[in-house]
Design an enzyme around this catalytic site. Structure first.
Site, mmCIF file in Angstrom:
data_model
loop_
_atom_site.group_PDB
_atom_site.id
_atom_site.type_symbol
_atom_site.label_atom_id
_atom_site.label_comp_id
_atom_site.label_asym_id
_atom_site.label_seq_id
_atom_site.Cartn_x
_atom_site.Cartn_y
_atom_site.Cartn_z
ATOM 1 C CG ASN A 140 -0.208 45.057 132.746
ATOM 2 O OD1 ASN A 140 0.154 44.704 131.616
ATOM 3 N ND2 ASN A 140 -0.451 46.318 133.049
ATOM 4 C CD GLU A 203 3.788 45.303 130.800
ATOM 5 O OE1 GLU A 203 3.524 44.675 131.855
ATOM 6 O OE2 GLU A 203 2.936 45.520 129.920
ATOM 7 C CG ASP A 252 -1.816 63.060 129.064
ATOM 8 O OD1 ASP A 252 -0.715 62.696 128.605
ATOM 9 O OD2 ASP A 252 -2.587 62.274 129.633
HETATM 10 MN MN MN Z 1 0.852 45.217 129.765
#
Ligand code: MN
Length: 446
Positions: A140, A203, A252
């Site tokens: 990941n 990814e 954020d």
């Molecule tokens: Mn992912």
């Protein structure tokens, strides 16, 4: 394909502003970034006080630059991303890469920025984190903010998604999770890492598809992890199975302070970088943050709404909605009621959405005045409004329950109703020939 190749291309297109004055990583660089935020250029800070390293910022700060990085026009962008999600390609793993030129022990020489007044401290904001599951079956890559605790320790914010699951599983067996934290990457890698692909999809493979097989990876020196061979900087580390600290507060995407939470610590194993590396900064709540986080979700909305109406023209996770909470979608509808189905599809596609407006194709979704005009002249609250209560939304919204994420949502169908004569909704035009248009164009150019 690397960040510096992309910067070379952007230099030619005059998209870069070089700042040669001496500026500090503490508030000064972030203030300058914020001042140039809206549609601004890429910034390169050449003279960072107390550091030898340059800082680059706002690389993916406009849709135009994101499209340029993928060699695609704005009309082909969503399709290109969606195709890469569906057909990821394994990048080549090479023996050596430029990122391994210099090896260091700790974080002390990296010009990490302190952004906002009440932030808990310096934060790395453009970090692409790779991890492999303990059984080796799942890889990941995702973007995470990292708070600097000291020169060997970081706190990592793990939203309960993929990396969080990998860490949880490792933690249950008492093991730390080894990670490669890469900084200074080609925009395609940043976009891939922020893409909502299913658990199990690597990814980096999506990035490689976006780059037409142009991504190369290296094995890390200490962590059982991969990183782009041409990254500017890689921090190898392990997410602790035991140690957690209070992470935040930190600004954020909404431009407000995210709450403090218990989050795990990353122990730094080593740092490797190119000899003349440039440190990539990203202003949280800035245009780049909104685009990287929002744009891949526009693709999800575009795909989902396309299934319930004949055509979706454009999707905008708007700047005012922090690139995350508000969507404006222009559609072609077949029947009255399609507008509401479009609203429901959008809410399902992007659970963080709070307010959605659907409009007809003659409305420019990127122009807030145009959208407001559609609401003013085509929308009746008694008929065209949907309100959903106690649904899960974003914990980033200060008005929601930030622990549970429960919120209220509102959808506005501002498309023209078929039950009323078309002419009533027509935007009035002034009939002139092309010569007058040219004349006006000439004056506007000055
Ligand atoms: Mn992912």
């Amino acid at each position: 394909m690397s960040l510096r190749e992309f910067l070379k291309k952007m230099e030619k297109e005059k998209e870069i502003l070089h700042i040669k004055d001496s500026v500090s990583t503490r508030f000064e660089i972030p203030f300058i970034m914020k001042s140039f935020d809206n549609q601004g250029p890429i910034l390169i800070f050449e003279n960072v006080r107390n550091y030898k390293t340059k800082v680059v910022a706002n690389v993916c700060g406009t849709r135009k630059r994101i499209c340029a990085s993928l060699n695609v026009g704005e009309d082909g962008l969503y399709r290109k991303l969606a195709e890469a999600w569906r057909s990821p390609r394994k990048p080549k793993v090479v023996e050596d890469g430029a990122v391994k030129e210099i090896i260091e022990k700790d974080l002390s020489k990296i010009p990490i920025l302190t952004h906002f007044e009440r932030d808990a401290g310096p934060y790395i904001t453009s970090a692409v984190v790779y991890a492999k599951s303990i059984d080796g079956n799942v890889e990941n890559v995702s973007v995470h903010r990292l708070q600097v605790l000291d020169k060997k320790r970081l706190a990592i914010r793990l939203v309960p998604r993929h990396l969080f699951s990998l860490w949880q599983t490792a933690k249950e067996t008492g093991k730390d999770l080894e990670v490669a934290i890469s900084i200074g990457l080609h925009p395609a890698v940043m976009l891939a890492a922020s893409s909502p692909v299913p658990f199990g999809v690597n990814e980096f493979d999506v990035a490689n598809a976006l780059l037409n097989n142009g991504l190369r990876l290296v094995e890390c020196e200490h962590a059982n992890a991969h990183a782009p061979a041409d990254a500017e900087l890689v921090i190898e580390g392990k997410i602790s199975a035991r140690e957690e600290v209070a992470e935040g507060p930190f600004v954020d995407i909404t431009g407000t302070y995210d709450i403090q939470r218990r989050q795990p610590v990353v122990e730094v194993l080593n740092v490797m970088h190119r000899k003349d590396y440039v440190y990539q900064a990203l202003l949280s709540s800035g245009a780049e943050h909104k685009l990287l986080m929002g744009l891949p979700h526009e693709v999800l909305i575009w795909e989902a709404v396309s299934k319930v109406v004949p055509k979706v023209y454009a999707v905008n996770l708007s700047v005012g909605g922090s690139g995350w909470l508000h969507a404006i979608i222009s559609i072609e509808k077949q029947l009255d009621g399609d507008g509401k189905n479009a609203l429901l599809a959008a809410f399902a596609a992007h659970p963080s959405l709070k307010h959605v407006v659907v409009v007809d194709s003659d409305i420019n979704v990127f122009d807030p005045c145009d959208v407001e005009w559609a609401v003013a002249t085509r929308f009746q609250a008694s008929e065209d409004l949907i309100i959903l209560n106690n649904v899960r939304g974003s914990t980033l919204d200060s008005s929601a329950d930030q622990e549970t994420g429960l919120t209220s949502k509102m959808g506005l169908d501002a498309t023209k109703p078929f039950t009323k004569p078309k002419e009533r909704f027509e935007r009035a035009k002034i009939p002139v020939g092309g010569e007058i248009e040219k004349l006006v164009g000439k004056f506007l150019a000055h």
